[in-house]
Write an enzyme that holds these catalytic residues in place. Structure first.
Site, short mmCIF file in Angstrom:
data_model
loop_
_atom_site.label_atom_id
_atom_site.label_comp_id
_atom_site.label_asym_id
_atom_site.label_seq_id
_atom_site.Cartn_x
_atom_site.Cartn_y
_atom_site.Cartn_z
CB THR A 1 -0.92 -0.01 1.25
OG1 THR A 1 -1.77 -1.14 1.15
CG2 THR A 1 -1.77 1.23 1.33
CE1 TYR B 1 -5.67 -0.51 -0.28
CE2 TYR B 1 -3.59 -0.79 -1.42
CZ TYR B 1 -4.43 -1.12 -0.39
OH TYR B 1 -4.04 -2.03 0.53
CB SER C 1 2.85 -7.82 1.74
OG SER C 1 1.69 -7.88 2.51
CB THR D 1 0.72 -3.22 6.50
OG1 THR D 1 -0.59 -3.28 5.94
CG2 THR D 1 1.32 -1.84 6.34
CG ASP D 2 -2.45 -7.11 4.20
OD1 ASP D 2 -2.73 -6.29 5.10
OD2 ASP D 2 -3.11 -7.22 3.14
#
Ligand code: SIN
Length: 344
Positions: A27, A38, A71, A105-106
């Protein structure tokens, strides 16, 4: 694998320290209007760096685009490539002060844990992401990036292992986890807290340099693949077939996201012991609670074949087990590596 280091600085002032920003996607490099609308991994590493012009007042920067994916698509090939690059291009290069890795971030905590376990580095290595895409109102990526660069050039950040910097917090990669699917204050070490904070552009560490008790490091310079490790989620009425299916599909190690402190049903417990004893496949019992600890005593029953994950959640246990299998460690050695991070 041959590592090629990018040595082109996007800015250069001989009075400033040097860092490399390794970009992987996520992101932070996403294009869209909000965190629900997005596309990940659109902007390049140069776009991310040029979006924060004040970086050039803090550090000279090399940009290295390792991948540009969400990710969920980061895999062990990317992890090995990234770790080897940081080791050779930053850790072993006296001219470089530190590294920043931009990441979705995941699964950020998995990459962060892998890097922490495989870098031979006293220099700061900072992993950073963003919860809002680069083009959204009040995007958090540029701010997180400048704070990460600030930490990466800080001498006070050395000898602490790899660090996650997000939302003004500096957190140990060994313990950090994503605690909320949506909010910006999502990265926490729930029981252990933060190691420091970035205040007004200056990193402040709460304690002198220290490393997590359970942390070990591994040399991956000769490793080109990581054996398959699967995670199984424990629940009421869990069927033994799930673990045998996993074995039959080629898993070389298994992590259980156990109920409470690693718990599985009596019947499933028998299946675990069968898989360990008769198929020689290590099974690590972790927790599905999001935080906590699985002590060895909680799961040991009468068998010495059980491995407790300690403070490592299932996704981090999977990374550690993969590294241990890649190093061809015995069951006893694997149990010993996990035991370092358990209360016993
Ligand atoms: C991803 O992990 O790539 C998407 C989500 C994010 O970066 O926050």
């Amino acid at each position: 694998m041959n590592v090629t280091c990018n040595t082109t600085f996007l800015n250069f002032d001989p009075k400033l320290p040097n860092i490399t920003i390794f970009a992987t996607g996520g992101t932070i490099a996403g294009n869209g209007s909000s965190n629900t609308n997005y596309t990940s991994g659109v902007f390049s590493v140069e776009d991310l760096i040029y979006a924060v012009p004040s970086i050039k007042n803090i550090s000279n920067v090399v940009g290295d685009q390792v991948s540009n994916v969400g990710s969920e698509d980061v895999n062990s090939t990317i992890l090995l490539d990234l770790s080897k690059k940081i080791n050779q291009c930053v850790c072993e290069d006296d001219a470089m002060s530190g590294a920043v890795v931009t990441h979705g971030t995941d699964t950020l905590e998995e990459t962060a844990f892998f890097l922490d376990a495989t870098l031979n580095c006293s220099k700061p290595v900072v992993i950073v992401g963003a919860m809002r895409p680069a083009s959204a109102i009040s995007a958090d990526g540029p701010y997180n990036l400048i704070e990460s660069v600030t930490v990466a050039v800080s001498k006070d950040a050395r000898n602490r292992g790899a660090l996650v910097v997000m939302n003004d917090r500096i957190v140990s990669t060994y313990y950090v986890t994503k605690t909320n699917a949506n909010t910006m204050d999502t990265f926490k070490a729930v029981e252990m807290g933060n190691v420091g904070q970035v205040i007004g552009g200056t990193p402040y560490f709460f304690f002198p340099p220290t490393l997590p008790t359970g942390r070990s490091t591994y040399n991956i310079s000769e490793i080109n693949s990581i054996p398959r490790v699967d995670i199984l989620y424990s629940y009421q009425d869990m069927q033994n077939e799930t673990i045998y299916d996993t074995v039959n599909r080629g898993a070389k190690g298994i992590v259980i996201a156990g109920a409470g402190a690693g718990g599985v049903s009596t019947r499933f417990n028998d299946a675990i012991e069968d898989v360990v004893n008769n198929y020689s496949i290590p099974v690590v019992q972790s927790f599905r609670t999001g935080s906590g600890e699985v002590p060895y005593a909680e799961i040991a029953s009468t068998s010495s074949t059980h491995i407790a994950s300690g403070y490592l959640n299932p996704q981090k246990s999977r990374i550690l087990l993969g590294l241990l299998l890649a190093e061809k460690k015995s069951l006893t050695e694997i149990a010993g590596a996990f035991a370092k991070g358990t209360a016993g």
